[in-house]
Design a protein around this motif. Structure first.
Motif, short mmCIF file in Angstrom:
data_model
loop_
_atom_site.label_atom_id
_atom_site.label_comp_id
_atom_site.label_asym_id
_atom_site.label_seq_id
_atom_site.Cartn_x
_atom_site.Cartn_y
_atom_site.Cartn_z
N GLY A 153 -1.67 14.40 -2.31
CA GLY A 153 -2.15 15.19 -3.43
C GLY A 153 -3.66 15.11 -3.52
O GLY A 153 -4.31 14.29 -2.86
N ALA A 154 -4.21 15.95 -4.36
CA ALA A 154 -5.66 15.94 -4.57
C ALA A 154 -6.08 14.59 -5.14
O ALA A 154 -5.45 14.06 -6.06
CB ALA A 154 -6.06 17.07 -5.52
N GLY A 155 -7.15 14.02 -4.60
CA GLY A 155 -7.66 12.73 -5.07
C GLY A 155 -7.03 11.53 -4.41
O GLY A 155 -7.33 10.38 -4.77
N SER A 156 -6.17 11.75 -3.42
CA SER A 156 -5.50 10.64 -2.74
C SER A 156 -6.47 9.89 -1.84
O SER A 156 -7.37 10.48 -1.24
CB SER A 156 -4.32 11.15 -1.92
OG SER A 156 -3.35 11.76 -2.74
N ASN A 157 -6.26 8.56 -1.75
CA ASN A 157 -7.05 7.74 -0.82
C ASN A 157 -6.55 7.97 0.60
O ASN A 157 -5.34 7.86 0.87
CB ASN A 157 -6.94 6.26 -1.17
CG ASN A 157 -7.56 5.93 -2.52
OD1 ASN A 157 -8.51 6.62 -2.94
ND2 ASN A 157 -7.06 4.91 -3.19
N ILE A 158 -7.48 8.26 1.50
CA ILE A 158 -7.10 8.50 2.89
C ILE A 158 -7.51 7.31 3.76
O ILE A 158 -6.70 6.79 4.54
CB ILE A 158 -7.75 9.80 3.41
CG1 ILE A 158 -7.42 10.97 2.47
CG2 ILE A 158 -7.27 10.09 4.82
CD1 ILE A 158 -5.95 11.23 2.28
N ILE A 159 -8.77 6.83 3.57
CA ILE A 159 -9.28 5.73 4.38
C ILE A 159 -10.05 4.78 3.45
O ILE A 159 -10.78 5.23 2.56
CB ILE A 159 -10.22 6.25 5.49
CG1 ILE A 159 -9.43 7.13 6.47
CG2 ILE A 159 -10.88 5.10 6.24
CD1 ILE A 159 -10.32 7.84 7.48
N GLN A 160 -9.88 3.47 3.70
CA GLN A 160 -10.65 2.46 2.95
C GLN A 160 -11.73 1.88 3.83
O GLN A 160 -11.46 1.46 4.96
CB GLN A 160 -9.74 1.34 2.43
CG GLN A 160 -10.48 0.30 1.60
CD GLN A 160 -9.59 -0.84 1.16
OE1 GLN A 160 -8.43 -0.92 1.57
NE2 GLN A 160 -10.13 -1.71 0.33
N LEU A 161 -12.95 1.85 3.30
CA LEU A 161 -14.08 1.27 4.01
C LEU A 161 -14.52 -0.02 3.33
O LEU A 161 -14.29 -0.21 2.13
CB LEU A 161 -15.25 2.27 4.02
CG LEU A 161 -15.01 3.64 4.65
CD1 LEU A 161 -16.25 4.50 4.51
CD2 LEU A 161 -14.60 3.49 6.11
#
Length: 556
Positions: free
Chosen positions: A302-310
């Motif tokens: 969905g919109a605003g979802s976390n895709i990658i963590q840095l």
């Protein structure tokens, strides 16, 4: 009271010489026959002695001792501790201002009964309210900054759709602006076609369209998404309007597929390829290392979802600093709100207003009026009263919680109040070598008693019924008692003790005592005759209730 049981049944005082003390049988008949004349003569002698003898000759001659003889008797002995103290309220609270300002309301008077939490005073709090608002604005900004710092550690999708590709793996180093993933909204695909303008002018959004796939000629239902409002000239010099048709996608439709469509029997002028509704190429907002992949390729997000963590040292410091700033701002809000609460003063306890020092319109918290060290009002909790006694270390062990107390006050004569010991403190205070301990007494039914009154408390610490007892003055030299030589207990005389002629000392064991008498638990019998110096008698010793005989022993 003791009843003295002597050989002289009439209870007369007889003065005997040392020799005559041993001749009781000869003296008794003489005294019995002549007691009236002896008594009259004794009165004359006493009066003359009082009127004419010098004061320093009123005592017995040197070398002579007057002894009073009594028999041990059984009685009830009660040991009562008595001391004075000041009556106090159960709890007293002085209400003082914590802030500076003008008192707006003070809707109570002296004598009013208030409950804990009742509003006593309100103080002008306009400045404090503004401080709360400013603190809240700062806290809101700090919260947004914290969210931004946390978000900087993630690559997020702005649209909902399918994760088409992820271009990095955990552990990879990325730079700001680097492409890391692609998100595509392909739940529906769009088909844009030209229709004759004259016909398309009547089309409306939401109208059904029949879509035919090129190559397979499969027919699908679509919906008009939009119709252009202006006519354009096509390559064939025909006026047309552009119509966008949305077609639900089960997953098989891609941008490589072409199709045509018809609306209400009107066919499009040619075909076109499908297009995706939205597609976003995600880039890293800051440099760092890929800590984790939050989703896998092909996942629907969905919109605003976390895709990658840095992660990076810089990102962590930014989050920590933002968190500290947020917490500091929140504490500022709490402090401002607490200060605002201080402008409304409520009763801390339930009780009675005994003093009101500040009225509405006065200023508190400044030197110009009532200073912050002066109470605005005083409340007494009068549910019960208390008094505290300072008990000597020699008597404190006889004090117990729950003991009944009789209380009298000079201000309320001929009336006794009941109390109970509620606390015996172990925290002693030493003054001039003497240690005392506070003992607290509670008075529930206090009637006319008022805080500040002086009162006397009496506590029964011990009692004994049918106790064999003698006057306190008869016990000397470490539990020794002087008895006549013909007493039954004289057989237990202590040979190391030198006694006057006709007497011996016997060792006794004692129990409780009161102001006049002491219990004898062993060493004497009721048939014994006990002697003690007449000078040791209390001033108000009652001879009428304790018949006995005073004997003068020379050289005693």
């Amino acid at each position: 009271m003791f009843k003295k049981k002597q050989e002289d049944k009439d209870g007369q005082n007889v003065s005997l010489s040392p020799g005559a003390a041993a001749q009781g049988k000869g003296v008794k008949p003489f005294l019995k026959r002549n007691w009236k004349r002896i008594a009259a003569g004794a009165v004359v002698v006493v009066v003359a002695a009082v009127l004419f003898l010098p004061k320093n000759q009123a005592k017995p001659a040197s070398g002579s001792v007057n002894y009073t003889q009594v028999n041990p008797q059984r009685r009830e002995i009660t040991n009562v501790f008595s001391d004075s103290g000041t009556i106090m309220a159960a709890n007293t609270y002085e209400v003082k201002p914590l802030v500076r300002g003008t008192v707006l309301t003070a809707d109570f008077e002296e004598g009013d009964v208030v409950e804990a939490g009742d509003v006593l005073y309100t103080i002008d709090s306009s400045d404090a309210a503004n401080s709360v608002e400013r603190a809240q604005i700062s806290a809101n900004q700090a919260e947004r900054n914290y969210e931004d710092a946390v978000n900087a550690g993630y690559v997020r999708s702005d649209i909902g759709g399918t994760v088409v590709a992820i271009k990095v793996a955990p552990g990879d180093a990325v730079t700001a602006g680097q492409e890391v993933a692609t998100i595509r909204d392909d739940g529906s695909v769009l088909l844009t076609l030209n229709f004759p303008a004259v016909d398309a002018a009547s089309f409306v959004p939401g109208q059904t369209a029949q879509v035919t796939l090129d190559g397979t000629y499969e027919t699908l239902n679509g919906t008009i998404r939009s119709v252009s409002g202006a006519d354009t000239l096509s390559d064939g010099n025909m006026l047309v309007r552009s119509v966008v048709i949305a077609v639900p996608n089960s997953g098989s439709l891609t941008s490589a597929q072409a199709a045509t469509a018809s609306v209400g029997g009107v066919s499009a002028l040619g075909s076109a390829r499908f297009a995706y509704q939205k597609e976003q190429v995600l880039t890293a907002a800051s440099s760092g290392t890929v800590a984790a992949l939050c989703v896998q390729p092909g996942a629907v997000v969905g919109a605003g979802s976390n895709i990658i963590q840095l992660t990076s040292d810089n990102l962590e410091r930014q989050v920590e600093q933002a968190a500290d700033n947020l917490r500091s701002a929140q504490l500022s809000v709490e402090d401002a709100e607490n200060t605002l609460d201080n402008y409304t003063i409520t009763a801390p306890i339930s009780g009675t207003i005994i003093q009101k020092n500040v009225q509405a319109g006065e200023t508190v918290g400044s030197e110009s009026a009532v200073t912050s060290t002066s109470p605005m009002c005083i409340i007494h909790d009068l549910r019960y009263l208390e008094m505290t006694l300072n008990v000597d270390e020699l008597q404190i062990l006889s004090m117990k919680e729950g003991q009944d107390v009789r209380i009298t006050a000079d201000a309320i004569p001929d009336k006794t109040f009941e109390g109970v010991v509620t606390n015996v403190s172990s925290a002693g205070t030493t003054t001039s070598g003497t240690t005392t301990y506070p003992v607290t007494i509670r008075i529930d039914d206090y009637g006319e008693l008022l805080p500040g009154m002086n009162a006397t408390a009496e506590i029964e610490v011990a009692s004994a019924d049918n106790a064999l007892s003698i006057p306190n003055a008869a016990v000397i030299r470490g539990n020794y008692v002087l008895v006549t030589a013909d007493s039954p207990s004289a057989a237990n005389a202590d040979p190391s003790m030198t006694a006057p002629e006709g007497y011996v000392y016997v060792k006794v064991e004692t129990g409780i005592s009161d102001n006049d008498y002491i219990q004898i638990t062993s060493g004497l019998t009721e048939e014994d005759t006990v002697a003690f110096e007449s000078s040791a008698l209390p001033f108000d010793f009652s001879y009428a209730s304790q018949p006995g005989m005073t004997v003068t022993v020379a050289g005693g």
